[in-house]
Design a protein around this motif. Structure first.
Motif, PDB file in Angstrom:
ATOM      1  N   ARG A 156       0.822  -1.199   0.000  1.00 33.67           N
ATOM      2  CA  ARG A 156       0.000   0.000   0.000  1.00 33.67           C
ATOM      3  C   ARG A 156       0.868   1.265   0.000  1.00 33.67           C
ATOM      4  NH1 ARG A 156      -1.916  -1.072   6.111  1.00 33.67           N
ATOM      5  NH2 ARG A 156      -3.547  -2.226   4.988  1.00 33.67           N
ATOM      6  N   LEU A 157       2.189   1.102   0.185  1.00 31.35           N
ATOM      7  CA  LEU A 157       3.093   2.253   0.200  1.00 31.35           C
ATOM      8  C   LEU A 157       3.771   2.423  -1.154  1.00 31.35           C
ATOM      9  CD1 LEU A 157       4.932   1.713   3.631  1.00 31.35           C
ATOM     10  CD2 LEU A 157       2.801   2.971   3.185  1.00 31.35           C
ATOM     11  N   ILE A 158       3.638   3.587  -1.743  1.00 32.89           N
ATOM     12  CA  ILE A 158       4.328   3.992  -2.972  1.00 32.89           C
ATOM     13  C   ILE A 158       3.822   3.246  -4.200  1.00 32.89           C
ATOM     14  CG2 ILE A 158       6.561   4.361  -4.125  1.00 32.89           C
ATOM     15  CD1 ILE A 158       6.368   5.912  -1.521  1.00 32.89           C
ATOM     16  N   ALA A 159       3.742   1.902  -4.103  1.00 34.44           N
ATOM     17  CA  ALA A 159       3.472   1.074  -5.285  1.00 34.44           C
ATOM     18  C   ALA A 159       2.477  -0.033  -4.960  1.00 34.44           C
ATOM     19  CB  ALA A 159       4.777   0.474  -5.802  1.00 34.44           C
ATOM     20  N   PRO A 160       1.185   0.233  -5.120  1.00 31.42           N
ATOM     21  CA  PRO A 160       0.189  -0.823  -4.900  1.00 31.42           C
ATOM     22  C   PRO A 160       0.302  -1.928  -5.950  1.00 31.42           C
ATOM     23  CG  PRO A 160      -0.805   1.371  -4.879  1.00 31.42           C
ATOM     24  CD  PRO A 160       0.581   1.529  -5.405  1.00 31.42           C
ATOM     25  N   ALA A 161      -0.427  -2.997  -5.744  1.00 28.93           N
ATOM     26  CA  ALA A 161      -0.322  -4.182  -6.594  1.00 28.93           C
ATOM     27  C   ALA A 161      -0.560  -3.883  -8.064  1.00 28.93           C
ATOM     28  CB  ALA A 161      -1.305  -5.246  -6.110  1.00 28.93           C
ATOM     29  N   TYR A 162      -1.520  -3.005  -8.372  1.00 23.52           N
ATOM     30  CA  TYR A 162      -1.827  -2.739  -9.778  1.00 23.52           C
ATOM     31  C   TYR A 162      -0.628  -2.120 -10.509  1.00 23.52           C
ATOM     32  CZ  TYR A 162      -2.435   2.353  -9.283  1.00 23.52           C
ATOM     33  OH  TYR A 162      -2.230   3.702  -9.093  1.00 23.52           O
ATOM     34  N   MET A 163       0.216  -1.382  -9.777  1.00 23.74           N
ATOM     35  CA  MET A 163       1.393  -0.783 -10.410  1.00 23.74           C
ATOM     36  C   MET A 163       2.463  -1.840 -10.652  1.00 23.74           C
ATOM     37  SD  MET A 163       1.676   2.977  -8.536  1.00 23.74           S
ATOM     38  CE  MET A 163       2.505   3.752  -9.946  1.00 23.74           C
ATOM     39  N   TRP A 164       2.630  -2.756  -9.695  1.00 21.30           N
ATOM     40  CA  TRP A 164       3.589  -3.841  -9.911  1.00 21.30           C
ATOM     41  C   TRP A 164       3.184  -4.681 -11.107  1.00 21.30           C
ATOM     42  CZ3 TRP A 164       8.157  -3.972  -7.578  1.00 21.30           C
ATOM     43  CH2 TRP A 164       8.316  -3.318  -6.348  1.00 21.30           C
ATOM     44  N   GLU A 165       1.874  -4.896 -11.276  1.00 20.31           N
ATOM     45  CA  GLU A 165       1.399  -5.701 -12.400  1.00 20.31           C
ATOM     46  C   GLU A 165       1.647  -5.003 -13.733  1.00 20.31           C
ATOM     47  OE1 GLU A 165      -2.675  -6.251 -11.407  1.00 20.31           O
ATOM     48  OE2 GLU A 165      -2.242  -7.565  -9.687  1.00 20.31           O
ATOM     49  N   ALA A 166       1.564  -3.682 -13.730  1.00 15.50           N
ATOM     50  CA  ALA A 166       1.742  -2.923 -14.974  1.00 15.50           C
ATOM     51  C   ALA A 166       3.202  -2.678 -15.317  1.00 15.50           C
ATOM     52  CB  ALA A 166       1.012  -1.575 -14.865  1.00 15.50           C
ATOM     53  N   LEU A 167       4.068  -2.724 -14.311  1.00 16.63           N
ATOM     54  CA  LEU A 167       5.457  -2.295 -14.498  1.00 16.63           C
ATOM     55  C   LEU A 167       6.225  -3.089 -15.556  1.00 16.63           C
ATOM     56  CD1 LEU A 167       7.708  -0.378 -13.678  1.00 16.63           C
ATOM     57  CD2 LEU A 167       8.237  -1.894 -11.755  1.00 16.63           C
ATOM     58  N   PRO A 168       6.167  -4.412 -15.609  1.00  9.09           N
ATOM     59  CA  PRO A 168       6.963  -5.132 -16.620  1.00  9.09           C
ATOM     60  C   PRO A 168       6.694  -4.681 -18.054  1.00  9.09           C
ATOM     61  CG  PRO A 168       6.177  -6.652 -14.954  1.00  9.09           C
ATOM     62  CD  PRO A 168       5.485  -5.343 -14.689  1.00  9.09           C
ATOM     63  N   THR A 169       5.436  -4.434 -18.377  1.00 11.18           N
ATOM     64  CA  THR A 169       5.114  -3.970 -19.728  1.00 11.18           C
ATOM     65  C   THR A 169       5.694  -2.587 -19.981  1.00 11.18           C
ATOM     66  OG1 THR A 169       3.081  -5.263 -19.800  1.00 11.18           O
ATOM     67  CG2 THR A 169       3.237  -3.422 -21.326  1.00 11.18           C
ATOM     68  N   LEU A 170       5.620  -1.719 -19.003  1.00 20.41           N
ATOM     69  CA  LEU A 170       6.176  -0.379 -19.157  1.00 20.41           C
ATOM     70  C   LEU A 170       7.691  -0.433 -19.303  1.00 20.41           C
ATOM     71  CD1 LEU A 170       4.022   1.530 -16.502  1.00 20.41           C
ATOM     72  CD2 LEU A 170       3.803   1.630 -18.993  1.00 20.41           C
ATOM     73  N   ILE A 171       8.333  -1.286 -18.522  1.00 25.96           N
ATOM     74  CA  ILE A 171       9.784  -1.435 -18.636  1.00 25.96           C
ATOM     75  C   ILE A 171      10.173  -1.877 -20.037  1.00 25.96           C
ATOM     76  CG2 ILE A 171      11.744  -2.847 -17.899  1.00 25.96           C
ATOM     77  CD1 ILE A 171      10.538  -2.862 -15.088  1.00 25.96           C
ATOM     78  N   GLU A 172       9.430  -2.792 -20.578  1.00 21.67           N
ATOM     79  CA  GLU A 172       9.722  -3.341 -21.907  1.00 21.67           C
ATOM     80  C   GLU A 172       9.629  -2.282 -22.998  1.00 21.67           C
ATOM     81  OE1 GLU A 172       8.071  -6.908 -24.870  1.00 21.67           O
ATOM     82  OE2 GLU A 172       7.293  -6.692 -22.831  1.00 21.67           O
ATOM     83  N   ASN A 173       8.837  -1.249 -22.739  1.00 23.83           N
ATOM     84  CA  ASN A 173       8.563  -0.262 -23.783  1.00 23.83           C
ATOM     85  C   ASN A 173       9.111   1.132 -23.508  1.00 23.83           C
ATOM     86  OD1 ASN A 173       6.546  -1.588 -25.861  1.00 23.83           O
ATOM     87  ND2 ASN A 173       5.919  -2.303 -23.822  1.00 23.83           N
ATOM     88  N   ASP A 174       9.826   1.303 -22.404  1.00 23.76           N
ATOM     89  CA  ASP A 174      10.382   2.614 -22.086  1.00 23.76           C
ATOM     90  C   ASP A 174      11.876   2.476 -21.815  1.00 23.76           C
ATOM     91  OD1 ASP A 174       9.416   5.574 -20.990  1.00 23.76           O
ATOM     92  OD2 ASP A 174      11.218   4.839 -19.999  1.00 23.76           O
ATOM     93  N   PRO A 175      12.734   3.180 -22.565  1.00 27.26           N
ATOM     94  CA  PRO A 175      14.179   3.007 -22.405  1.00 27.26           C
ATOM     95  C   PRO A 175      14.707   3.462 -21.051  1.00 27.26           C
ATOM     96  CG  PRO A 175      13.697   4.841 -23.881  1.00 27.26           C
ATOM     97  CD  PRO A 175      12.394   4.136 -23.638  1.00 27.26           C
ATOM     98  N   TYR A 176      14.056   4.429 -20.441  1.00 28.26           N
ATOM     99  CA  TYR A 176      14.504   4.888 -19.123  1.00 28.26           C
ATOM    100  C   TYR A 176      14.189   3.841 -18.067  1.00 28.26           C
ATOM    101  CZ  TYR A 176      15.326   9.380 -21.314  1.00 28.26           C
ATOM    102  OH  TYR A 176      15.811  10.369 -22.127  1.00 28.26           O
ATOM    103  N   LEU A 177      12.961   3.351 -18.051  1.00 33.90           N
ATOM    104  CA  LEU A 177      12.594   2.311 -17.098  1.00 33.90           C
ATOM    105  C   LEU A 177      13.438   1.062 -17.306  1.00 33.90           C
ATOM    106  CD1 LEU A 177       8.697   2.670 -17.076  1.00 33.90           C
ATOM    107  CD2 LEU A 177      10.277   3.316 -15.251  1.00 33.90           C
ATOM    108  N   THR A 178      13.739   0.754 -18.548  1.00 33.57           N
ATOM    109  CA  THR A 178      14.582  -0.409 -18.846  1.00 33.57           C
ATOM    110  C   THR A 178      15.951  -0.263 -18.197  1.00 33.57           C
ATOM    111  OG1 THR A 178      13.454  -0.788 -20.960  1.00 33.57           O
ATOM    112  CG2 THR A 178      15.630  -1.776 -20.684  1.00 33.57           C
ATOM    113  N   GLY A 179      16.554   0.893 -18.391  1.00 35.01           N
ATOM    114  CA  GLY A 179      17.883   1.130 -17.838  1.00 35.01           C
ATOM    115  C   GLY A 179      17.878   1.172 -16.326  1.00 35.01           C
ATOM    116  N   TRP A 180      16.899   1.849 -15.756  1.00 36.80           N
ATOM    117  CA  TRP A 180      16.832   1.946 -14.294  1.00 36.80           C
ATOM    118  C   TRP A 180      16.621   0.576 -13.667  1.00 36.80           C
ATOM    119  CZ3 TRP A 180      12.714   6.427 -14.384  1.00 36.80           C
ATOM    120  CH2 TRP A 180      13.304   7.577 -14.908  1.00 36.80           C
ATOM    121  N   ASN A 181      15.737  -0.201 -14.266  1.00 35.70           N
ATOM    122  CA  ASN A 181      15.475  -1.539 -13.738  1.00 35.70           C
ATOM    123  C   ASN A 181      16.758  -2.363 -13.704  1.00 35.70           C
ATOM    124  OD1 ASN A 181      13.438  -3.779 -13.073  1.00 35.70           O
ATOM    125  ND2 ASN A 181      14.465  -4.626 -14.868  1.00 35.70           N
ATOM    126  N   ALA A 182      17.531  -2.310 -14.790  1.00 41.00           N
ATOM    127  CA  ALA A 182      18.789  -3.055 -14.850  1.00 41.00           C
ATOM    128  C   ALA A 182      19.751  -2.569 -13.770  1.00 41.00           C
ATOM    129  CB  ALA A 182      19.420  -2.916 -16.230  1.00 41.00           C
TER     130      ALA A 182
END
Length: 773
Positions: A156-182
């Motif tokens: 419930r803090l910062i990142a609820p479940a729905y955001m975790w579920e959406a994050l992999p797709t966003l990482i795959e399609n955004d170069p900044y999220l891709t780099g930060w995740n790595a």
């Protein structure tokens, strides 16, 4: 290069005053000290593209300037903002990350010298529900948000479940999220192989470094666990939790006050760390582990936190009546995160009690640490700690209760602090007056990502996503990937900040040229800044040709005797060289410190109003200028009048600093530099990083430059303990006797192909946009 090491031998301690990062001077012209042994640059800073030496970036910038006359060099925003999701996808696929590298010396982004009208459009957030581009809307929408009516599930803090579920797709399609995740995965791997954080009590800074490093690690471990479901990461986070609770294999502080309530910042940061562990690992922790976390948090944080609010004799809660620093935001933030995390299962009542106190208190104090003009009231570096605490608290309330509950809008000017941070940054580093604080660890500038999304300020998001500290777990959820455009497109080159406490000006020739000219100067008060200030009215920094020519020392040694005693005129703090007026790039009159009661006045300022266009290659007209003038008389004891002004000349290629004084004692004009300095009468040649800058005294006639080492004057009173050494730093000096003087110093960075001008002498009261044409 500045020596950042403590003057006290701390043996083999890996923390605090024994660490070369401690009391560092990131804003000074010396490079940041090397990372701790065994930590690679890309892992620490999050740069998955490249790290280049500054020289390479400078060459590219020079070539870009030469080509600018035939490229888009508009002085206003250019290129329409794109609201088409297809265009956003195209930019991400074809361009990727805008900064092509991070310069190794100053760790700032390097931009290509190019015009890309399709990508470098006006900043905007695109309205789309495409799951490849945008976060989904929160399915939980409480009709009447309350601080104790929470989202039922975890996280419930910062990142609820729905955001975790959406994050992999966003990482795959955004170069900044891709780099930060790595990078986060790389950091977590680095921390995984390290021993748990070792307890170290660091004088007046307590165990704050410990707390923030524990928090940094726990965030990374929990993030990687939730992204992989690999329980080894949860196990490693639990090891850090056990250790900081005093249940590890080695001792961690005293039994009774393990989290150092006397320095409540430490307590709050540990509380925030345990809150993330409890919340983000909720599905994998056993009931016994959850019980242990609740017990520890109540014993060492929430219980003492309630006491600070309810026991009038408990001095540890002094921060509850404080609007000028980071303490209120950090302390209330940590207590709030922990209370939100455990509220449902808390049997002590502490969590509910605190949630009835911390938010209201933060609304009366924390949110007002930002002045009406956006300046953080403490210092530019303490901004990191305060805004991190504010953003974490606001974001957690938003996701846990459905509302930030006033944290974002009670101070109608809070949103401006993103601009404060941006304009505070020059091509090499910040204008970071005063103390810089202890190690940042978990404190980054990613509050700017959060503010960008919450305040609908895409410029903030676009700026911060290029920075070296962007890759950390909270930033993954605060970043709005629908953002498009270039932060510099339509961004003014100049800004003037006129709030009485911290009056200052920022002027530059470009936002994207690492070679650009940047000058910033301050007036402001010498008190009321949490005893983190210097006696520095009139102080300035200067960047050009890819290096810093005039800079800041930053912190002294926080463990020095009476360093934080008080900010009265006779305080021992002002006996230390780095805090004294002689340690600043300003006027020194009668070899004495400035008056702590100084109340300077801004007399005049002006700007051509130039805004950069879409191109990273940018030039301006020869009469394009900015200037700023302040009355500093109240800062000096032996003066009838002291005025200081700064202006840009010759198409923002030269700088003039002018002082008009009437003094009854001798004075020195002083500037501190890492450059090698050669003087010859009224000229001084500075050399650094293979570049040159020439300084010329235009008036008074007969005045000459001299130099000295960066040491205290022989007539200074003795400090409680010796000063830190400042090897490699030279002070450029002009000495004058008592009387009435106009001091004009012209700075000419030795650009290729520039015809320098000698300006007419114009009284400060007559300065205008056209006074020096």
């Amino acid at each position: 290069m500045v020596n950042y090491n403590t003057i006290h031998d701390n043996g083999s301690s890996p923390y605090g005053a024994g660490d070369p990062y401690y009391s560092q001077s990131t804003g000074y012209i010396a490079p940041v000290p090397q990372q701790k042994k065994g930590t690679s640059n890309w892992v620490k800073y999050g740069i998955p593209i490249a790290v280049v030496v500054i020289a390479g970036a400078v060459v590219g910038a020079i070539l870009g300037i030469r080509a600018s006359k035939s490229s888009d060099s508009s002085s206003s925003s250019s290129g329409a903002s794109s609201s088409n999701p297809t265009d956003v996808v195209s930019v991400k696929e074809q361009v990727g990350r805008f900064a092509t590298a991070t310069a190794s010396e100053f760790m700032v982004p390097v931009y290509p010298s190019t015009t890309n009208a399709a990508a470098y459009t006006v900043p905007t957030f695109v309205d789309t529900t495409d799951s490849k581009l945008a976060w989904p809307s929160d399915p939980w929408k409480p009709s009447n948000p309350s601080v104790t009516s929470l989202r039922s599930e975890h996280p419930r803090l910062i990142a609820p479940a729905y955001m975790w579920e959406a994050l992999p797709t966003l990482i795959e399609n955004d170069p900044y999220l891709t780099g930060w995740n790595a990078t986060i995965f790389g950091n977590a791997s680095d921390y995984y192989s390290a021993d748990p954080v070792v307890y170290f009590m660091d004088g007046d800074s307590g165990i704050l470094d410990n707390a923030r490093e524990v928090k940094m690690r726990i965030k990374a471990f929990c993030y990687v666990y939730r992204m992989t479901n690999d329980t080894k990461w949860a196990d490693r986070a639990w090891l850090e939790v056990q250790n900081a609770a005093g249940n590890g294999t080695t001792s961690f502080g005293p039994t009774d006050d393990k989290w150092n309530n006397a320095h409540f910042l430490d307590t709050a940061e540990f509380a925030a760390a345990f809150a993330i562990a409890y919340d983000w690992l909720f599905d994998v922790l056993t009931d016994e582990q959850k019980s242990q976390i609740r017990y520890t948090v109540n014993l060492y944080a929430l219980g003492p936190g309630v006491s600070t609010y309810t026991d009038s004799t408990n001095y540890y809660g002094w921060w509850q009546k404080n609007t000028t620093g980071n303490w209120n935001c950090v302390c209330n933030g940590g207590l709030t995160l922990a209370s939100l995390a455990i509220l449902d299962e808390d049997e002590t009542g502490n969590a509910a009690t605190l949630l009835g106190l911390t938010v209201d208190n933060a609304l009366q104090n924390c949110v007002y640490a930002v002045s009406d003009d956006g300046t953080w009231k403490e210092t530019a570096n303490y901004w990191y700690f305060g805004t991190t605490g504010h953003a974490e608290m606001s974001a957690s309330l938003l996701t846990a209760t459905g509302s930030a509950l006033g944290m974002l809008d009670t101070n109608a000017n809070f949103y401006k602090t993103g601009d404060f941070h941006m304009f505070n940054y020059g091509p090499t580093s910040k204008f970071d007056w005063g103390d810089h604080g202890p190690n940042k660890f978990s404190s980054t500038a990613n509050s700017v990502l959060f503010y960008g999304a919450q305040y609908d300020e895409p410029t903030y998001t676009l700026f911060q996503r290029e920075q070296a500290d962007a890759a950390e777990p909270f930033g993954m959820f605060w970043y709005d990937p629908t953002v498009t455009g270039a932060f510099w497109n339509g961004k003014a080159l100049d800004a003037f900040f006129d709030a009485d406490l911290d009056q200052w000006a920022s002027m530059r020739s470009s936002w994207t040229d690492q070679d650009a000219l940047f000058v910033a100067m301050k007036a402001g008060k010498n008190q009321g800044i949490q005893t983190h200030n210097d006696l520095d009215c009139g102080d300035f920094v200067l960047d050009a040709l890819g290096t810093r020519w005039a800079g800041e020392y930053g912190s002294g040694d926080y463990r020095s005797t009476n360093y934080f005693s008080n900010d009265t005129q006779t305080s021992d703090r002002w006996l230390y060289f780095r805090k004294r007026t002689e340690g600043q790039s300003t006027l020194l009159i009668n070899a004495a410190n400035q008056d702590v009661a100084a109340a300077p006045k801004i007399l005049n300022s002006g700007s051509s109003g130039t805004k950069q266009g879409s191109s990273t290659v940018f030039s301006v007209n020869e009469d394009d200028t900015a200037f700023w003038v302040a009355d500093l008389t109240s800062a000096y004891f032996d003066a009838t009048s002291v005025k200081r002004g700064v202006r840009l000349l010759n198409g923002r290629k030269q700088v003039l600093i002018q002082d008009e004084v009437d003094v009854s004692a001798s004075l020195q004009w002083r500037m501190h530099t890492n450059a090698t300095v050669t003087t010859s009468g009224s000229t001084a040649t500075l050399e650094r990083d293979g570049k040159k800058l020439e300084m010329t005294i235009l008036s008074p006639s007969g005045a000459s430059f001299t130099t000295s080492d960066a040491v205290r004057l022989s007539t200074d009173p003795t400090p409680p303990v010796p000063d830190q050494d400042n090897p490699g730093i030279t002070i450029v000096i002009i000495e004058l006797e008592a009387g009435t003087h106009t001091i004009e110093v012209l700075f000419n960075p030795q650009w290729d192909g520039v015809d320098f001008v000698t300006p007419s002498s114009v009284a400060l009261d007559s300065w205008s946009l056209t006074s020096h044409n």
